[in-house]
Design a protein around this motif. Structure first.
Motif, PDB file in Angstrom:
ATOM      1  N   SER A  52      27.001   6.423 -19.898  1.00  0.00           N
ATOM      2  CA  SER A  52      25.613   6.040 -20.177  1.00  0.00           C
ATOM      3  C   SER A  52      25.158   4.967 -19.199  1.00  0.00           C
ATOM      4  O   SER A  52      25.936   4.091 -18.812  1.00  0.00           O
ATOM      5  CB  SER A  52      25.475   5.537 -21.617  1.00  0.00           C
ATOM      6  OG  SER A  52      26.324   4.431 -21.851  1.00  0.00           O
ATOM      7  N   ASP A  53      23.906   5.050 -18.770  1.00  0.00           N
ATOM      8  CA  ASP A  53      23.414   4.128 -17.750  1.00  0.00           C
ATOM      9  C   ASP A  53      23.217   2.714 -18.290  1.00  0.00           C
ATOM     10  O   ASP A  53      23.076   1.766 -17.516  1.00  0.00           O
ATOM     11  CB  ASP A  53      22.102   4.645 -17.159  1.00  0.00           C
ATOM     12  CG  ASP A  53      21.031   4.858 -18.223  1.00  0.00           C
ATOM     13  OD1 ASP A  53      21.366   4.811 -19.426  1.00  0.00           O
ATOM     14  OD2 ASP A  53      19.866   5.070 -17.861  1.00  0.00           O
ATOM     15  N   LYS A  54      23.237   2.559 -19.608  1.00  0.00           N
ATOM     16  CA  LYS A  54      23.106   1.239 -20.216  1.00  0.00           C
ATOM     17  C   LYS A  54      23.748   1.259 -21.607  1.00  0.00           C
ATOM     18  O   LYS A  54      23.963   2.331 -22.181  1.00  0.00           O
ATOM     19  CB  LYS A  54      21.635   0.838 -20.319  1.00  0.00           C
ATOM     20  CG  LYS A  54      20.786   1.830 -21.087  1.00  0.00           C
ATOM     21  CD  LYS A  54      19.304   1.470 -21.026  1.00  0.00           C
ATOM     22  CE  LYS A  54      18.455   2.524 -21.734  1.00  0.00           C
ATOM     23  NZ  LYS A  54      17.011   2.217 -21.640  1.00  0.00           N
ATOM     24  N   PRO A  55      24.080   0.082 -22.156  1.00  0.00           N
ATOM     25  CA  PRO A  55      24.644   0.048 -23.516  1.00  0.00           C
ATOM     26  C   PRO A  55      23.648   0.592 -24.537  1.00  0.00           C
ATOM     27  O   PRO A  55      22.427   0.473 -24.379  1.00  0.00           O
ATOM     28  CB  PRO A  55      24.931  -1.441 -23.739  1.00  0.00           C
ATOM     29  CG  PRO A  55      24.978  -2.048 -22.387  1.00  0.00           C
ATOM     30  CD  PRO A  55      24.028  -1.251 -21.542  1.00  0.00           C
ATOM     31  N   VAL A  56      24.196   1.198 -25.600  1.00  0.00           N
ATOM     32  CA  VAL A  56      23.374   1.891 -26.592  1.00  0.00           C
ATOM     33  C   VAL A  56      23.596   1.299 -27.975  1.00  0.00           C
ATOM     34  O   VAL A  56      24.735   1.019 -28.363  1.00  0.00           O
ATOM     35  CB  VAL A  56      23.724   3.395 -26.613  1.00  0.00           C
ATOM     36  CG1 VAL A  56      22.868   4.130 -27.638  1.00  0.00           C
ATOM     37  CG2 VAL A  56      23.547   3.998 -25.233  1.00  0.00           C
ATOM     38  N   ASN A  57      22.514   1.119 -28.717  1.00  0.00           N
ATOM     39  CA  ASN A  57      22.583   0.749 -30.128  1.00  0.00           C
ATOM     40  C   ASN A  57      22.608   2.033 -30.944  1.00  0.00           C
ATOM     41  O   ASN A  57      21.604   2.746 -31.020  1.00  0.00           O
ATOM     42  CB  ASN A  57      21.384  -0.116 -30.511  1.00  0.00           C
ATOM     43  CG  ASN A  57      21.502  -0.670 -31.930  1.00  0.00           C
ATOM     44  OD1 ASN A  57      22.245  -0.137 -32.766  1.00  0.00           O
ATOM     45  ND2 ASN A  57      20.780  -1.733 -32.219  1.00  0.00           N
ATOM     46  N   LEU A  58      23.746   2.346 -31.553  1.00  0.00           N
ATOM     47  CA  LEU A  58      23.902   3.618 -32.262  1.00  0.00           C
ATOM     48  C   LEU A  58      23.115   3.683 -33.560  1.00  0.00           C
ATOM     49  O   LEU A  58      23.019   4.760 -34.167  1.00  0.00           O
ATOM     50  CB  LEU A  58      25.389   3.864 -32.547  1.00  0.00           C
ATOM     51  CG  LEU A  58      26.281   4.039 -31.306  1.00  0.00           C
ATOM     52  CD1 LEU A  58      27.736   4.179 -31.720  1.00  0.00           C
ATOM     53  CD2 LEU A  58      25.833   5.240 -30.486  1.00  0.00           C
ATOM     54  N   MET A  59      22.562   2.580 -33.980  1.00  0.00           N
ATOM     55  CA  MET A  59      21.752   2.576 -35.200  1.00  0.00           C
ATOM     56  C   MET A  59      20.298   2.944 -34.922  1.00  0.00           C
ATOM     57  O   MET A  59      19.518   3.148 -35.856  1.00  0.00           O
ATOM     58  CB  MET A  59      21.833   1.203 -35.870  1.00  0.00           C
ATOM     59  CG  MET A  59      23.243   0.819 -36.303  1.00  0.00           C
ATOM     60  SD  MET A  59      23.328  -0.819 -37.066  1.00  0.00           S
ATOM     61  CE  MET A  59      22.479  -0.491 -38.619  1.00  0.00           C
ATOM     62  N   LEU A  60      19.913   3.032 -33.645  1.00  0.00           N
ATOM     63  CA  LEU A  60      18.543   3.349 -33.262  1.00  0.00           C
ATOM     64  C   LEU A  60      18.493   4.709 -32.579  1.00  0.00           C
ATOM     65  O   LEU A  60      19.461   5.139 -31.940  1.00  0.00           O
ATOM     66  CB  LEU A  60      17.977   2.281 -32.323  1.00  0.00           C
ATOM     67  CG  LEU A  60      17.959   0.841 -32.855  1.00  0.00           C
ATOM     68  CD1 LEU A  60      17.440  -0.107 -31.782  1.00  0.00           C
ATOM     69  CD2 LEU A  60      17.122   0.740 -34.128  1.00  0.00           C
ATOM     70  N   ILE A  61      17.362   5.402 -32.716  1.00  0.00           N
ATOM     71  CA  ILE A  61      17.177   6.707 -32.096  1.00  0.00           C
ATOM     72  C   ILE A  61      16.775   6.506 -30.631  1.00  0.00           C
ATOM     73  O   ILE A  61      15.842   5.762 -30.320  1.00  0.00           O
ATOM     74  CB  ILE A  61      16.087   7.519 -32.818  1.00  0.00           C
ATOM     75  CG1 ILE A  61      16.446   7.701 -34.297  1.00  0.00           C
ATOM     76  CG2 ILE A  61      15.886   8.860 -32.134  1.00  0.00           C
ATOM     77  CD1 ILE A  61      17.674   8.527 -34.525  1.00  0.00           C
ATOM     78  N   SER A  62      17.467   7.187 -29.722  1.00  0.00           N
ATOM     79  CA  SER A  62      17.130   7.095 -28.300  1.00  0.00           C
ATOM     80  C   SER A  62      17.741   8.269 -27.553  1.00  0.00           C
ATOM     81  O   SER A  62      18.699   8.889 -28.024  1.00  0.00           O
ATOM     82  CB  SER A  62      17.646   5.781 -27.701  1.00  0.00           C
ATOM     83  OG  SER A  62      19.063   5.724 -27.772  1.00  0.00           O
ATOM     84  N   THR A  63      17.160   8.577 -26.396  1.00  0.00           N
ATOM     85  CA  THR A  63      17.748   9.560 -25.487  1.00  0.00           C
ATOM     86  C   THR A  63      18.420   8.784 -24.370  1.00  0.00           C
ATOM     87  O   THR A  63      17.767   8.061 -23.618  1.00  0.00           O
ATOM     88  CB  THR A  63      16.675  10.503 -24.914  1.00  0.00           C
ATOM     89  OG1 THR A  63      16.088  11.250 -25.990  1.00  0.00           O
ATOM     90  CG2 THR A  63      17.292  11.475 -23.911  1.00  0.00           C
TER      91      THR A  63
END
Length: 537
Positions: free
Chosen positions: A294-305
Motif C-alpha cells: 500500500s502506498d500509505k498506512p491504512v486505518n482498517l476501521m475506515l472505508i477507503s480504496t
C-alpha cells in the motif's frame, strides 16, 4: 552414509514430488536433479521443477530450466521439490541425482525406480480472471479495497484483491486471486512499515486441492514463516477454489496478541502487503514471486480504496541515480576530457587544469551515485537478482565493475613522459567507453522489466540521447580536424618568419567549443530530467 531419491505422484495435479535425503539424516551441501527417460536415460525430459530459496533452475542439454541444483552450500538433511512433466507427455521416467557432501565426497547417477507419468493436456485454456462483481463494494464504498497490481481496483483488472470492513468490533476480510501454474497461495501482511519484518500474515493456500486459511508469523530477514494457531486473532475461516480462482474469508479481532506482540487496529494505521507465490506439496510456503505494498498506512476501521505503490522507492532511486550518473555526468565528463583540454589554458582550479578538475569531480560524483544505486537495488531484491531472459542485472553488474576499475587504474597513472603512458591512455579510454556503452544498454533493458513500470516513450528518449551524443561527438571531431589543419599552417608561417611562439593560451576554436558545451549541457539536462520524471510518474 547412503543417499536416496524418493518420489510420490500427485495424479490430480500431474506432478511428482521428489525428495533427496540421507539414510541416517546426515547433511549434504549440494545436488543436481534431472528427469530422464527410462528407455533412454541420456535424454533429459524437459519438465519443470519448483525452485525455492535453497535451489536454482538451470539449463542442461541446450534446453531451458529443465534441471534443478542447489542455491547455496548450507547443510541440508532433506530437500523436497515438485516436478511437472511437459504438456502431452506420456511415458516412464526416472529421476537422476548427483549429491555433494563436501568437495571431496559426492555421489553421481543416483536413480529412482521408473514411474509412469502423464503431462497436462496442451489445450488453449482461458486465463482465469476475477469477476467484475468483486469491485461493486469498492465502487459503492461499502468496503475498503486493495489490489495487485497498482491501480487495478480503479481499472478492474486485479489478479489479487483484498476487501475488508469493520463491523461490531471485528474486521471482516475477503481475499480473492488468480493462481498460475506454479502459484499455490495468496497472502496479506499487516505491518507498521513497507517491509515484512516480524509481522503477522494471513495465508490463503491451496493444499491438495483444498483451500486452507491460516495465520503465520514472518521470521525477520528470511522467507520462512512459523504457522500460528488459528485461535490467535482470526476466526470463521472459509475458502474455495474454482476455475483457477482462490477465495478466502475470515474475521479478525481489533486487538490480538501474536508472538508476544499486541496488534491493535483501534486508532492505528498499518501498511498492507499482498503477495502471491508457490508452495510445496505439503503446503510449505516458498518465496513469493509477486508483491504489492500500500502506498500509505491504512486505518482498517475506515472505508477507503487503497492504491499500491507502482514502483518501490528503492527501484525509483536506483533508476534515477543510474540515469543521472551515466547519461548526465559520465557523458559530460568524457566529452570534457576529449575535447576541452586546450580550453581555459590560462586558468586553474585547485592548482589543476580546469578540464581535469571538472572531469575528476564529475567522475567521482558519478561513481558515488552508481555505488548508491547498486546498494539500493541489492537491498530491494535482498541479494542477487535473476531476471531471465532479460540480462539487465548482468550488464549492470559488469558496467558497475568497470566503473569501479577506473579510479583504481588512475592510482597507477604513469608520468607524462613514461614509455607506457600511451598504453595506459588506451586502456583508460577502452574501459571508460565500454562501461558507458554497457550502462546505456542496461538502461535500455530496464524498460522491459515489469518491476520498473516504464512507458514505451522511454525508448525514444534514450534513442534521442544516443543520436544527439553521437552527432555532438562527430561535430566536435570535425571541428578539431579543421582547427588542427589551420593551426599547423599558422605555426609553419611563424617558424618561416622567425617569430617567437606565443605563451600557452586557449587553442583556436575555444569559443566555439564553449558555445557547444553550453548547448550540450542544456539538451542533456533536459533529457535526463525527462527520463527521471518518467521513473517517478
Amino acid at each position: 552414509m547412503r543417499l536416496s531419491l524418493q518420489f510420490k505422484s500427485d495424479i490430480e495435479e500431474n506432478s511428482v514430488s521428489v525428495t533427496i535425503s540421507a539414510s541416517r539424516g546426515e547433511p549434504f551441501k549440494g545436488f543436481l536433479l534431472e528427469a530422464r527417460l527410462k528407455a533412454n536415460s541420456s535424454h533429459i525430459v524437459n519438465g519443470r521443477f519448483t525452485a525455492d530459496e535453497n535451489s536454482l533452475l538451470i539449463n542442461c542439454n541446450s534446453s531451458k530450466k529443465n534441471s534443478l541444483t542447489h542455491g547455496n552450500v548450507k547443510d541440508k538433511k532433506e530437500f523436497i521439490t515438485k516436478w511437472i512433466p511437459p504438456a502431452n507427455f506420456k511415458g516412464k521416467v526416472i529421476f537422476r541425482g548427483t549429491v555433494l557432501k563436501d568437495f571431496k565426497t559426492f555421489w553421481v547417477n543416483i536413480d529412482t525406480s521408473p514411474l509412469w507419468v502423464v503431462g497436462p493436456s496442451l489445450q488453449p485454456e482461458r486465463k482465469p480472471e476475477l469477476s467484475v462483481d468483486l469491485y461493486s463494494d469498492c465502487e459503492a464504498k461499502r468496503k475498503s479495497c486493495f489490489g495487485m497490481p497498482a491501480l487495478c481496483v480503479k481499472n478492474k483488472n486485479c489478479y489479487v484483491i483484498l476487501t475488508c470492513v469493520y463491523k461490531n468490533g471485528e474486521v471482516e476480510f475477503k481475499m480473492t486471486g488468480t493462481l498460475g501454474l506454479f502459484d499455490k497461495y495468496i497472502a496479506v501482511g499487516i505491518s507498521e512499515d513497507v517491509k515484512m519484518g516480524e509481522d503477522s500474515i494471513t495465508e490463503c493456500m491451496l493444499v491438495n486441492r483444498r483451500v486452507v486459511v491460516r495465520q503465520s508469523w514472518n521470521i525477520n530477514s528470511t522467507y520462512k514463516n512459523e504457522v500460528l494457531d488459528n485461535e490467535l486473532g482470526i476466526y470463521d475461516q472459509s475458502g474455495e477454489y474454482v476455475d483457477g480462482v482462490i477465495t478466502c474469508h475470515w474475521k479478525q479481532k481489533v486487538i490480538a496478541t501474536r508472538k508476544n506482540t499486541v496488534q491493535s487496529i483501534i486508532g492505528k494505521k498499518y501498511h498492507l502487503l499482498l503477495v502471491k507465490g508457490p508452495a510445496s506439496v505439503e503446503g510449505v510456503k516458498r518465496k513469493h514471486n509477486e508483491r504489492a505494498v500500500s502506498d500509505k498506512p491504512v486505518n482498517l476501521m475506515l472505508i477507503s480504496t487503497v492504491e499500491g505503490d507502482k514502483v518501490p522507492l528503492f527501484i525509483k532511486l536506483h533508476g534515477s541515480f543510474m540515469v543521472t550518473a551515466w547519461i548526465g555526468f559520465v557523458g559530460l565528463a568524457m566529452i570534457i576530457a576529449r575535447h576541452y583540454k586546450q580550453v581555459w589554458q590560462n586558468n586553474t582550479l585547485c592548482t589543476m587544469n580546469i578540464w581535469f578538475a571538472v572531469h575528476q569531480f564529475l567522475m567521482l560524483l558519478s561513481l558515488s551515485l552508481i555505488i548508491a544505486a547498486f546498494v539500493l537495488i541489492f537491498l530491494h531484491v535482498e541479494g542477487w537478482s535473476q531476471v531471465d531472459p532479460n540480462p539487465h542485472p548482468i550488464t549492470g553488474c559488469v558496467a558497475t565493475g568497470l566503473a569501479l576499475l577506473q579510479p583504481i587504474m588512475a592510482l597507477f597513472l604513469p608520468k607524462p613522459d613514461a614509455k607506457n603512458r600511451s598504453i595506459f591512455n588506451w586502456l583508460h579510454w577502452f574501459v571508460g567507453n565500454t562501461s558507458k556503452i554497457l550502462a546505456v544498454l542496461t538502461i535500455f533493458l530496464a524498460v522491459s522489466l515489469e518491476a520498473a513500470n516504464l512507458p514505451y516513450a522511454y525508448y525514444w528518449i534514450l534513442v534521442g540521447y544516443i543520436t544527439f551524443y553521437f552527432l555532438f561527438q562527430l561535430l566536435m571531431h570535425i571541428h578539431a580536424c579543421i582547427v588542427d589543419r589551420k593551426k599547423g599552417t599558422e605555426k609553419g608561417k611563424q617558424e618561416l618568419n622567425g617569430e617567437e611562439q606565443d605563451s600557452p593560451k586557449d587553442a583556436p576554436g575555444s569559443n566555439f567549443r564553449r558555445f557547444m558545451l553550453g548547448i550540450y549541457i542544456v539538451i542533456v539536462a533536459g533529457l535526463v530530467a525527462a527520463l527521471v520524471l518518467l521513473i517517478w510518474l
